[in-house]
Write a protein that holds these residues in place. Structure first.
Motif, short mmCIF file in Angstrom:
data_model
loop_
_atom_site.label_atom_id
_atom_site.label_comp_id
_atom_site.label_asym_id
_atom_site.label_seq_id
_atom_site.Cartn_x
_atom_site.Cartn_y
_atom_site.Cartn_z
N SER A 1 -6.81 0.35 -7.07
CA SER A 1 -7.43 0.27 -5.74
C SER A 1 -6.60 -0.68 -4.86
CB SER A 1 -8.87 -0.25 -5.84
OG SER A 1 -8.86 -1.61 -6.27
N GLU A 2 -6.82 -0.60 -3.56
CA GLU A 2 -6.07 -1.46 -2.65
C GLU A 2 -6.47 -2.93 -2.81
OE1 GLU A 2 -6.17 -0.17 1.35
OE2 GLU A 2 -5.26 1.80 0.92
N ASN A 3 -7.67 -3.18 -3.28
CA ASN A 3 -8.09 -4.57 -3.52
C ASN A 3 -7.24 -5.24 -4.59
OD1 ASN A 3 -10.13 -4.62 -1.61
ND2 ASN A 3 -11.66 -3.81 -3.03
N ASP A 4 -6.72 -4.43 -5.51
CA ASP A 4 -5.86 -5.00 -6.57
C ASP A 4 -4.58 -5.57 -6.00
OD1 ASP A 4 -7.71 -4.26 -8.50
OD2 ASP A 4 -6.80 -2.29 -8.80
N THR B 1 0.83 -1.21 0.00
CA THR B 1 0.00 0.00 0.00
C THR B 1 0.87 1.26 0.00
OG1 THR B 1 -1.71 -1.18 1.23
CG2 THR B 1 -1.84 1.21 1.23
N LYS C 1 -4.25 -7.29 -3.19
CA LYS C 1 -4.44 -8.49 -2.37
C LYS C 1 -4.08 -9.77 -3.11
CE LYS C 1 -8.04 -6.47 0.53
NZ LYS C 1 -9.43 -6.56 1.01
N ASN C 2 -4.15 -9.73 -4.41
CA ASN C 2 -3.88 -10.94 -5.20
C ASN C 2 -2.49 -10.97 -5.80
OD1 ASN C 2 -6.54 -11.90 -4.77
ND2 ASN C 2 -7.30 -10.62 -6.44
#
Length: 272
Positions: A234-237, A195, A239-240
């Motif tokens: 986005s920060e969700n990107d 992040t 996570k993977n």
């Protein structure tokens, strides 16, 4: 001559006692078989064995009925009859539990039958039954007790094995939970760093893009630098992907932005 007559009279008195003794012996033998088969019928763990031993018990009870009548043992005769009826009833039931219920009644009457025959024989003045039914019952009880003790030992051993397997499984689960917690902690720290890289990289790319736009205007007021802005995520990107994947992504965006600027600036040189 008188001696011969006396011998005949003696034998004529003794022979009926011998025959009576044989009848009592046969009755007690049949009663023992009936009681033994009744116990096995009651203790059987499936309907087939229950029926097999019940048939044998019924046959033995019928024999006791006849012999008890010959011995003038009315109580034993009635008990044998009731035991036979109960055992026959056990074969007519539609459930295993009901069948065992009647088999138990017949078994209990079988024990009572042995006592009644023994008492009847004692009251008749004949010799006691050669094979003591009580001793036989005690022997069978001892045998059953030994089997029960052995089963208990087997169950105890199985219980210990299950406890060991359960402890082993709990240890494996604890190790897995520990590894999962460590992984999640590492992943949380990595995601936090991702992040931070994202924020700084996007801010730097935005500044680079703004600087290139300004430079483009300085070199050619009529030109317009094509803004990409495809590096915003986005920060969700995150996570993977791993930290290295995140860094490589912004490195590639910087290369693309630089190449775009070089292409535009190359056009300016061609016009001059």
């Amino acid at each position: 001559m008188m001696k011969r007559i006396s011998l005949i009279v003696f034998l004529s008195c003794f022979i009926p006692q011998i025959n009576a003794q044989d009848t009592y012996d046969d009755a007690l033998t049949a009663a023992s078989y009936a009681y033994s088969h009744s116990k096995k019928a009651h203790g059987a763990n499936n309907v087939y064995h229950t029926q097999e031993y019940a048939d044998k018990a019924i046959e033995a009870f019928e024999k006791v009925e006849t012999l008890a009548e010959q011995c003038k043992c009315k109580k034993a005769n009635e008990t044998a009859y009731q035991a036979r009826v109960d055992m026959e009833s056990s074969l007519e039931q539609d459930t295993y539990e009901r069948s065992r219920f009647f088999a138990k009644r017949a078994k209990d009457l079988g024990s009572k039958l042995l006592e009644e025959l023994t008492q009847c024989q004692a009251n008749s003045g004949t010799y006691a039954y050669e094979e003591d039914p009580v001793a036989e019952e005690e022997s069978e009880i001892a045998e059953i007790s030994e089997e029960v003790s052995q089963k208990q030992q087997e169950l105890e051993e199985k219980r210990r094995q299950l406890e060991l397997e359960q402890q082993k499984l709990q240890q494996q689960i604890a190790e897995q939970n520990k590894k999962r917690a460590e992984f999640e902690a590492r992943r949380a720290a990595e995601l936090k760093e991702q992040t931070l890289v994202k924020s700084r990289a996007e801010d730097a790319l935005k500044k680079l893009e703004t600087a290139l736009q300004e430079l483009s205007v300085v070199l050619n007021e009529e030109s317009t630098f094509e803004v990409q802005a495809d590096y915003l995520r986005s920060e969700n990107d995150l996570k993977n992907e791993s930290l290295d994947d995140t860094k490589n992504y912004y490195v590639n965006r910087a290369k693309e932005l630089t190449q775009t600027a070089m292409q535009q600036f190359a056009g300016y040189n061609m016009e001059n």
